[in-house]
Scaffold this motif. Structure first.
Motif, PDB file in Angstrom:
ATOM      1  N   ILE A 149      -1.706  11.742   5.757  1.00 26.57           N
ATOM      2  CA  ILE A 149      -1.950  10.433   5.137  1.00 26.57           C
ATOM      3  C   ILE A 149      -1.589  10.551   3.662  1.00 26.57           C
ATOM      4  O   ILE A 149      -2.052  11.470   2.975  1.00 26.57           O
ATOM      5  N   ASN A 150      -0.770   9.619   3.182  1.00 30.09           N
ATOM      6  CA  ASN A 150      -0.390   9.615   1.774  1.00 30.09           C
ATOM      7  C   ASN A 150      -0.704   8.249   1.178  1.00 30.09           C
ATOM      8  O   ASN A 150      -0.376   7.220   1.772  1.00 30.09           O
ATOM      9  N   GLN A 151      -1.370   8.237   0.015  1.00 31.28           N
ATOM     10  CA  GLN A 151      -1.795   6.993  -0.616  1.00 31.28           C
ATOM     11  C   GLN A 151      -1.285   6.938  -2.052  1.00 31.28           C
ATOM     12  O   GLN A 151      -1.566   7.830  -2.857  1.00 31.28           O
ATOM     13  N   GLU A 200      -0.905   9.720  -7.150  1.00 29.30           N
ATOM     14  CA  GLU A 200      -0.793   9.769  -5.696  1.00 29.30           C
ATOM     15  C   GLU A 200      -1.802  10.762  -5.141  1.00 29.30           C
ATOM     16  O   GLU A 200      -2.128  11.757  -5.785  1.00 29.30           O
ATOM     17  N   THR A 234       1.359   0.646   0.566  1.00 27.79           N
ATOM     18  CA  THR A 234       1.131   1.796  -0.329  1.00 27.79           C
ATOM     19  C   THR A 234       0.596   3.006   0.419  1.00 27.79           C
ATOM     20  O   THR A 234       0.200   3.983  -0.196  1.00 27.79           O
ATOM     21  N   THR A 235       0.588   2.924   1.735  1.00 24.53           N
ATOM     22  CA  THR A 235       0.032   4.005   2.546  1.00 24.53           C
ATOM     23  C   THR A 235       1.032   4.404   3.617  1.00 24.53           C
ATOM     24  O   THR A 235       1.694   3.558   4.214  1.00 24.53           O
ATOM     25  N   SER A 236       1.142   5.705   3.842  1.00 26.39           N
ATOM     26  CA  SER A 236       1.978   6.229   4.922  1.00 26.39           C
ATOM     27  C   SER A 236       1.130   7.121   5.816  1.00 26.39           C
ATOM     28  O   SER A 236       0.291   7.882   5.327  1.00 26.39           O
TER      29      SER A 236
END
Length: 831
Positions: free
Chosen positions: A562-564, A571, A524-526
């Motif tokens: 960072i994307n969560q 989001e 779920t994280t990038s």
């Protein structure tokens, strides 16, 4: 001017532009109503989509299928409240398909559209999650329509029903955070000045020309649209504006298509524009080209009231400047792509522009030792003319190494920009009785300039595995500029060169860059980590003044994204990047450029680049409500500083570096579907800019102010081919560097009508309908006493017609990300 009518002199009356606008509007409305009556066989299908918990499901894909062969006729997306409406359906039998990634596909129908039954309401349709698993088979999911990646938001248009029957501009209007006003001007999260790219290459077009290009680009030629608010290390470190990149898919259809456009406008004077766009595709070759022309006559006025304070006296200046501007401009572009095979393509492209015009400026300056008292005056006629031309060439190659995504691209660019401006100043000195006080002062200057840019770059993408990707690249650019300033006085009935005021400025610059981006996806994280290095070598040479400024510096520009994913509807993202803005080449030139006898500007060869560290925290709810908080810290802020010279009793603008700028901003973007026929797009940005520098006019300087911008667009959809739109904006009082800008606001109105299956589009628009736009500038420095009032021909009524012809399926020309993008943006062309 007078006419003799029946023996009497009568003034010639100018046509009332409001009556003209309303007359055309009434005719278009009547034509639309008449046209609607003939569409007796057109129907519609509507309904509402719910999720598994019976909540409204926004952005679900709804497709209208031909019941006979299940081919897609058209498509749309559900609104925020889950509703959808498919209009202008011809007679026949149809199916409805509703699909969302992760849910079972739903089919409804068939439904018959006929003269007896023109509409169907399907009511509520509830989706169910798809929990089906196939053993031993790898399931490849279709990309969702709206996908938030680590450093950008992506609209996956390919394979979406949204592409059917829509243009690129139509799809942009449906993208989250994007605002398109009635003139086609695009904003991203409330910020104007967005860079629009096609396949990574800037378009270098005006807002109006860009809108025409996007209207002629079919939706089914688009693969995806990327919304980039904080560019990564892959992009040049120069610039802080957001980017919208439209990626075109590779189309195997052949044929010819194009569009032709014509438009007229009227404000205080008439305007006209036209354009032609062509594209031809065969199996191995794609040839493309376009040409746009504009002719504009406009008016502007500048009033300056100021007080020149010295230790012994005060002098009051009241200056009025009226300027009639005439401009002709043309842009053209062409090229060819050769498809060697499915994996290798080479291409050549060129684009150019020509701009020429002349201005007639009349200036009256009243001078006195008390307010509203005239002891003397200066009457000036200051005509000028200019001509700018530019040409750019691009040679490119793209190679796909394997099916996993490994590829390499190479670009080589050359461009040349040539310009010249000639200014004349005729000043008459009068006493308080309006009689000549001393001999006229007549002078002129010419500013020929040449800029040449060579650039090359290569980019390589290597997928390490399915969850990790590495991007690396190299770039090198070389710039040469030659600016002359020729100053001449008219003495003894002849022109004589003033060597003390004439100057030649040479500038050479070389930038070498390398970057690397590493992308990693978790559950779920990038995360994306990037680093760009740019090594700069520059030399500024003021030949006449014997001033040489050499600079050699190496900078590193890191970036982190960072994307969560918190849940299905929520989001959050966090990003950081370091950027640089280098001075444009003209700002480094130290010669004095006169606006009139008492107003001038000059460049600064010692001007340093500014550096920005930018942070951004974002939150998204259901892909519609977007909230962003940003903070940036900029050092060596490049700023236009408006000051007075008490000794010469003049006012001037110079380019200077202020020490720091701290900027805070909060942006909220929220599109609302009020009814089926009324949509509202709203953006609010609140910000605080704080400028500081330790020494300005011998004192520390600080200016900061809380301000906000708000803009709204309301669209009324009468039917699928006819809509009415009004937009408004308000900008509160704000500070920039040493100047204060009073509030600005305005309202625009426009209507659009399409005919012949949207091949013909007629648009009627009124900019600044109530003629409210103006600019009032004062000083943020207590020692400076001036007020600058500017008005321009903002109220303009326009009528534009566009006709698209040929195949709607053909792919638009393959665009390339040229290697001289940031260098070209620093060349100033045209007035």
């Amino acid at each position: 001017m007078l006419n003799s009518v029946c023996g009497k002199s009568m003034p010639i009356m100018k046509p009332n532009k409001y009556i003209l606008f309303l007359t055309i509007l009434a005719n278009v409305l009547m034509f639309s109503a008449a046209n609607a009556q003939t569409d007796s066989a057109i129907g519609e299908i509507s309904g509402k989509v719910l999720d598994e918990q019976q909540n409204a499901f926004p952005y679900a894909t709804v497709s209208l299928l031909n019941a006979k062969d299940s081919t897609t006729v058209k498509g749309t997306l559900t609104a925020d409240n889950g509703t959808y409406q498919l209009k202008e359906i011809k007679q026949g039998n149809y199916l409805i398909a509703i699909y969302v990634v992760g849910y079972k596909k739903v089919f409804k129908g068939p439904y018959s559209i006929s003269a007896d039954k023109k509409s169907h309401n399907l009511g509520n349709v509830q989706l169910a999650t798809d929990a089906k698993e196939l053993k031993g088979v790898e399931i490849v999911k279709q990309k969702p329509l709206i996908e938030r990646q680590i450093d950008k938001t992506v609209i996956n248009v390919e394979n979406s029903a949204l592409a059917a029957g829509n243009t690129a501009l139509d799809i942009l209007q449906k993208s989250p955070g994007v605002t398109v006003d009635k003139d086609g001007k695009i904003s991203l999260k409330g910020k104007q000045g967005v860079t629009i790219m096609l396949d990574g290459k800037p378009t270098y077009l005006s807002a109006e020309q860009l809108a025409n290009l996007l209207r002629s680009t079919e939706g089914n030629a688009i693969q995806s649209i990327e919304l980039i608010t904080n560019p990564s290390a892959k992009y040049d470190a120069a610039g802080n504006s957001g980017i919208i990149n439209i990626k075109l898919k590779k189309n195997r259809n052949y044929g010819t298509n194009g569009s032709v456009l014509g438009g007229v406008g009227y404000g205080r004077y008439y305007k006209a524009n036209g354009g032609l766009n062509l594209n031809h595709r065969e199996k191995k070759i794609n040839i493309f080209g376009n040409y746009d022309y504009g002719r504009n006559k406009g008016f502007g006025s500048t009033d300056i009231r100021r007080v020149n304070n010295t230790a012994t006296d005060q002098t009051y200046f009241d200056q009025t400047n009226g300027n009639i501007r005439r401009r002709n401009n043309s842009n053209y572009k062409g090229g060819i792509d050769y498809f060697i095979n499915d994996k290798n393509t080479i291409g050549f492209a060129f684009n150019g522009y020509n701009a020429n015009g002349k201005n007639a400026s009349d200036v009256l300056t009243l001078i006195g030792d008390q307010p509203f008292k005239t002891d003397s005056s200066v009457v000036a006629q200051n005509p000028n003319k200019y001509k700018y031309t530019g040409m750019s060439y691009n040679l490119n190659y793209k190679g796909t190494i394997d099916s996993l995504g490994q590829e390499i691209t190479i670009d080589a660019d050359y461009s040349e920009h040539i310009g010249r401006q000639d200014n004349n100043f005729n000043n008459k000195y009068l006493n308080n009785l309006g009689q000549p006080a001393k001999p006229d002062y007549i002078f002129r200057n010419a500013t020929p300039s040449t800029t040449k840019i060579w650039a090359g770059k290569t980019d390589y993408t290597y997928p390490i595995n399915k969850e990790m990707k590495l991007e690396v690249g190299l770039k090198s650019s070389f710039v040469e500029t030659d600016n002359n300033f020729i100053f001449e006085n008219y003495e003894n009935n002849q022109w004589q060169n003033d060597v003390k005021r004439s100057n030649q400025f040479l500038y050479d610059e070389n930038i070498n860059a390398a970057y690397a981006n590493l992308n990693k996806k978790f559950k779920t994280t990038s995360v994306q980590l990037g680093l760009r290095a740019e090594q700069t070598n520059s030399k500024g040479n003021s030949v006449t003044e014997s001033k040489i400024v050499n600079r050699h510096y190496l900078n590193l520009f890191p970036s982190v994204f960072i994307n969560q994913e918190l849940s299905k509807d929520h989001e959050m993202g966090l990003s950081y990047s370091r950027r640089i803005d280098r001075p444009d080449y003209g700002s480094l030139n130290p010669f004095i450029y006169y606006l009139d006898l008492y107003s001038y500007r000059f460049g600064n060869p010692f001007l340093k680049p500014q550096y920005t560290n930018a942070f951004e925290l974002s939150y998204s709810y259901k892909k519609t409500l977007n909230v962003t908080f940003g903070y940036s810290h900029t050092t060596d802020v490049m700023s236009d500083v408006l000051l007075t010279d008490t000794a010469k009793k003049t006012i001037f603008i110079s380019n200077q570096n202020l020490a720091t700028q701290d900027a805070y901003n909060l942006n909220v973007s929220y599109p609302i579907q009020i009814t089926k026929w009324w949509s509202s797009n709203n953006n609010f940005t609140g910000f605080y800019n704080d400028f500081k520098t330790p020494d300005l006019l011998g004192k520390p300087f600080q200016s900061g102010r809380l301000a906000f911008n708000f803009n709204t667009t309301q669209t009324i959809t009468v039917n699928p081919t006819f809509n009415i739109e009004w937009s408004g904006f308000y900008q509160s009082k704000q500070v920039y560097g040493t100047i204060l800008i009073d509030p600005q606001y305005g309202i625009d109105l426009g209507i659009n009508k399409s005919f012949l299956d949207k091949k013909v589009n007629i648009k009627l628009a009124a900019n600044d309908l109530f003629k409210m736009q103006k600019s009032v500038i004062t000083s943020a420095l207590s020692s400076q006493n001036y007020v600058v009032n500017e008005r321009w021909e903002s109220q303009v009524f326009r009528l534009t017609c566009t006709y698209r012809f040929g195949s709607n399926d053909i792919k638009a020309a393959r665009q390339r990300s040229g290697s001289s993008e940031s260098e070209g943006r620093r060349v100033k062309s045209g007035k």
